[in-house]
Scaffold this active site. Structure first.
Site, PDB file in Angstrom:
ATOM      1  N   TYR A   1       0.823  -1.217   0.000  1.00  0.00           N
ATOM      2  CA  TYR A   1       0.000   0.000   0.000  1.00  0.00           C
ATOM      3  C   TYR A   1       0.859   1.270   0.000  1.00  0.00           C
ATOM      4  O   TYR A   1       0.341   2.363  -0.202  1.00  0.00           O
ATOM      5  CB  TYR A   1      -0.949   0.039   1.214  1.00  0.00           C
ATOM      6  CG  TYR A   1      -1.910  -1.113   1.320  1.00  0.00           C
ATOM      7  CD1 TYR A   1      -2.106  -2.000   0.260  1.00  0.00           C
ATOM      8  CD2 TYR A   1      -2.635  -1.330   2.485  1.00  0.00           C
ATOM      9  CE1 TYR A   1      -2.979  -3.066   0.375  1.00  0.00           C
ATOM     10  CE2 TYR A   1      -3.516  -2.388   2.602  1.00  0.00           C
ATOM     11  CZ  TYR A   1      -3.681  -3.255   1.547  1.00  0.00           C
ATOM     12  OH  TYR A   1      -4.550  -4.308   1.677  1.00  0.00           O
TER      13      TYR A   1
ATOM     14  N   HIS B   1       0.616 -11.736   1.812  1.00  0.00           N
ATOM     15  CA  HIS B   1      -0.457 -10.968   1.173  1.00  0.00           C
ATOM     16  C   HIS B   1      -1.283 -11.788   0.162  1.00  0.00           C
ATOM     17  O   HIS B   1      -2.516 -11.698   0.131  1.00  0.00           O
ATOM     18  CB  HIS B   1       0.153  -9.738   0.487  1.00  0.00           C
ATOM     19  CG  HIS B   1      -0.804  -8.616   0.283  1.00  0.00           C
ATOM     20  ND1 HIS B   1      -0.443  -7.296   0.370  1.00  0.00           N
ATOM     21  CD2 HIS B   1      -2.128  -8.601  -0.021  1.00  0.00           C
ATOM     22  CE1 HIS B   1      -1.498  -6.536   0.129  1.00  0.00           C
ATOM     23  NE2 HIS B   1      -2.533  -7.308  -0.106  1.00  0.00           N
TER      24      HIS B   1
HETATM   25  N1  NAP Z   1      -5.547  -8.787   1.621  1.00  0.00           N
HETATM   26  C1  NAP Z   1      -5.904  -8.298   0.465  1.00  0.00           C
HETATM   27  O1  NAP Z   1      -5.552  -8.810  -0.615  1.00  0.00           O
HETATM   28  C2  NAP Z   1      -6.802  -7.092   0.425  1.00  0.00           C
HETATM   29  C3  NAP Z   1      -7.469  -6.745  -0.768  1.00  0.00           C
HETATM   30  C4  NAP Z   1      -8.309  -5.625  -0.747  1.00  0.00           C
HETATM   31  C5  NAP Z   1      -8.463  -4.892   0.418  1.00  0.00           C
HETATM   32  N2  NAP Z   1      -7.768  -5.239   1.566  1.00  0.00           N
HETATM   33  C6  NAP Z   1      -7.895  -4.463   2.831  1.00  0.00           C
HETATM   34  O2  NAP Z   1      -9.271  -4.362   3.162  1.00  0.00           O
HETATM   35  C7  NAP Z   1      -9.633  -2.991   3.296  1.00  0.00           C
HETATM   36  C8  NAP Z   1     -11.090  -2.791   2.929  1.00  0.00           C
HETATM   37  O3  NAP Z   1     -11.334  -3.163   1.589  1.00  0.00           O
HETATM   38  P1  NAP Z   1     -11.563  -2.078   0.435  1.00  0.00           P
HETATM   39  O4  NAP Z   1     -10.934  -0.798   0.830  1.00  0.00           O
HETATM   40  O5  NAP Z   1     -11.116  -2.707  -0.827  1.00  0.00           O
HETATM   41  O6  NAP Z   1     -13.154  -1.967   0.331  1.00  0.00           O
HETATM   42  P2  NAP Z   1     -14.341  -1.535   1.338  1.00  0.00           P
HETATM   43  O7  NAP Z   1     -13.814  -1.209   2.691  1.00  0.00           O
HETATM   44  O8  NAP Z   1     -15.413  -2.559   1.211  1.00  0.00           O
HETATM   45  O9  NAP Z   1     -14.916  -0.219   0.640  1.00  0.00           O
HETATM   46  C9  NAP Z   1     -14.220   0.982   0.596  1.00  0.00           C
HETATM   47  C10 NAP Z   1     -15.011   1.949  -0.284  1.00  0.00           C
HETATM   48  O10 NAP Z   1     -16.299   2.165   0.275  1.00  0.00           O
HETATM   49  C11 NAP Z   1     -16.528   3.551   0.517  1.00  0.00           C
HETATM   50  N3  NAP Z   1     -17.189   3.657   1.842  1.00  0.00           N
HETATM   51  C12 NAP Z   1     -16.606   3.559   3.066  1.00  0.00           C
HETATM   52  N4  NAP Z   1     -17.532   3.657   4.037  1.00  0.00           N
HETATM   53  C13 NAP Z   1     -18.724   3.841   3.415  1.00  0.00           C
HETATM   54  C14 NAP Z   1     -20.052   4.002   3.882  1.00  0.00           C
HETATM   55  N5  NAP Z   1     -20.330   4.006   5.187  1.00  0.00           N
HETATM   56  N6  NAP Z   1     -21.042   4.166   2.951  1.00  0.00           N
HETATM   57  C15 NAP Z   1     -20.761   4.149   1.628  1.00  0.00           C
HETATM   58  N7  NAP Z   1     -19.518   3.986   1.129  1.00  0.00           N
HETATM   59  C16 NAP Z   1     -18.515   3.839   2.014  1.00  0.00           C
HETATM   60  C17 NAP Z   1     -15.160   4.194   0.485  1.00  0.00           C
HETATM   61  O11 NAP Z   1     -15.234   5.472  -0.088  1.00  0.00           O
HETATM   62  P3  NAP Z   1     -14.860   6.821   0.745  1.00  0.00           P
HETATM   63  O12 NAP Z   1     -13.372   6.800   0.933  1.00  0.00           O
HETATM   64  O13 NAP Z   1     -15.331   7.881  -0.182  1.00  0.00           O
HETATM   65  O14 NAP Z   1     -15.614   6.750   2.029  1.00  0.00           O
HETATM   66  C18 NAP Z   1     -14.364   3.275  -0.436  1.00  0.00           C
HETATM   67  O15 NAP Z   1     -14.536   3.672  -1.781  1.00  0.00           O
HETATM   68  C19 NAP Z   1      -8.620  -2.281   2.385  1.00  0.00           C
HETATM   69  O16 NAP Z   1      -8.555  -0.895   2.619  1.00  0.00           O
HETATM   70  C20 NAP Z   1      -7.368  -3.027   2.730  1.00  0.00           C
HETATM   71  O17 NAP Z   1      -6.852  -2.587   3.983  1.00  0.00           O
HETATM   72  C21 NAP Z   1      -6.964  -6.346   1.579  1.00  0.00           C
END
Ligand code: NAP
Length: 274
Positions: A47, A105
């Site tokens: 990241y 990862h």
């Molecule tokens: N291990 C892996 O391979 C892997 C892969 C993907 C992700 N991850 C981890 O998991 C975390 C979460 O996954 P993600 O970031 O992909 O997706 P997520 O948390 O499901 O969704 C994030 C998105 O949703 C929006 N959002 C946040 N809160 C909201 C709400 N209350 N209402 C409406 N929209 C909302 C955010 O926009 P705004 O910023 O505009 O609020 C952002 O665009 C990542 O940040 C990362 O740390 C790990």
């Protein structure tokens, strides 16, 4: 903060995802999340924000031992010497003597898992990580990894939200005492487009995103929603003051379908492994 006990770890049920957050925004969101009561921060070598996460952590004033810090090693660093170096570099960037949890990862078939796990266990023994685990591991890989590892693996971090069925991987994790950590727990923001989640939310005075998160934590699944907006930090944390009924849980479960996956490594544009 509620926790999930997994092998020898206690993982806070709610964490903050930080993928795609960088610089001042990242540090500010981490600082504010900790001030609001979040006690689990998810970052990764890939990241490119470990420095910013560390900055937010220090700015929050929350004592280090109250926060569960997770980072991940990128697959191109799975050869033993590389893994040790990468783990050390992550702690240096975070300005921490150790992280609470270090994850592989994504699987990397080009490096024997026995070598990678041997190195991961050494990182733990060297005191750079209190706990170790994996991410994006399939059932077969979980079986192999738990057989090969001399230290307990405490979790598998996988894509999980109401639109995807991960029951087989979840069962494999449970069989080995591993926690399931849900990434994309609000389906990258798409939870808000679900009429069912919105309708159930209305009944509870909650948003569709909150229902999506509640659906997971009510099953003892750790969630790590990400937001760049300070007001959404509060919204995403307000999921412990209501409960979904058995009927509501069943209705949400029925949303899962075969092609519900959002993150596919092959198409994610992620850097090559080697
Ligand atoms: N291990 C892996 O391979 C892997 C892969 C993907 C992700 N991850 C981890 O998991 C975390 C979460 O996954 P993600 O970031 O992909 O997706 P997520 O948390 O499901 O969704 C994030 C998105 O949703 C929006 N959002 C946040 N809160 C909201 C709400 N209350 N209402 C409406 N929209 C909302 C955010 O926009 P705004 O910023 O505009 O609020 C952002 O665009 C990542 O940040 C990362 O740390 C790990």
């Amino acid at each position: 903060m509620q926790v999930v006990e997994a092998n020898d770890a206690r993982i806070p049920l709610l964490g903050l995802g930080t993928w795609d957050l960088r610089g001042r925004t990242c540090a500010r969101v981490v600082e504010q999340a900790l001030r609001l009561g979040y006690r689990h921060i998810d970052t990764a070598e890939m990241y490119d924000n470990e420095r910013d996460v560390g900055e937010g952590l220090r700015a929050s004033g929350v004592p280090r031992n109250e926060v569960f810090v997770v980072t991940k090693v990128w697959p191109s660093h799975f050869a033993p010497r590389e893994l040790l170096r990468a783990a050390k570099e992550s702690t240096v960037k975070l300005k921490l003597s150790e992280v609470d949890l270090l994850l592989l990862h994504w699987p990397n078939p080009r490096v024997p898992l026995s070598e990678t796990l041997g190195a991961l266990c050494k990182v733990k023994e060297a005191g750079l990580a209190r706990h170790i685990g994996v991410s994006n591991f399939t059932v077969a890989l979980i079986e192999e990894a738990t057989r090969l590892s001399s230290e307990p693996l405490v979790c598998n971090q996988i894509e999980l939200h109401p639109f995807i069925d991960q029951s087989k991987v979840r069962a494999a994790c449970a069989a080995h005492g591993m926690a399931v950590v849900a990434y994309c727990p609000i389906a990258r923001g798409n939870a808000k487009n679900s009429a069912l989640l919105a309708r159930i939310g209305e009944k509870h005075g909650k948003s569709a995103a909150q229902v999506s998160l509640r659906f997971l934590v009510q099953q003892q699944i750790v969630v790590i929603p990400r937001t760049s907006k300070l007001e959404r930090l509060t919204e995403n944390a307000a999921i412990f003051d209501f409960a979904l009924s058995a009927d509501e849980m069943a209705e949400i479960e029925a949303l899962a379908h075969g092609d519900g996956r959002i993150v596919d490594y092959a198409f994610s544009g992620a850097p090559k492994w080697d």
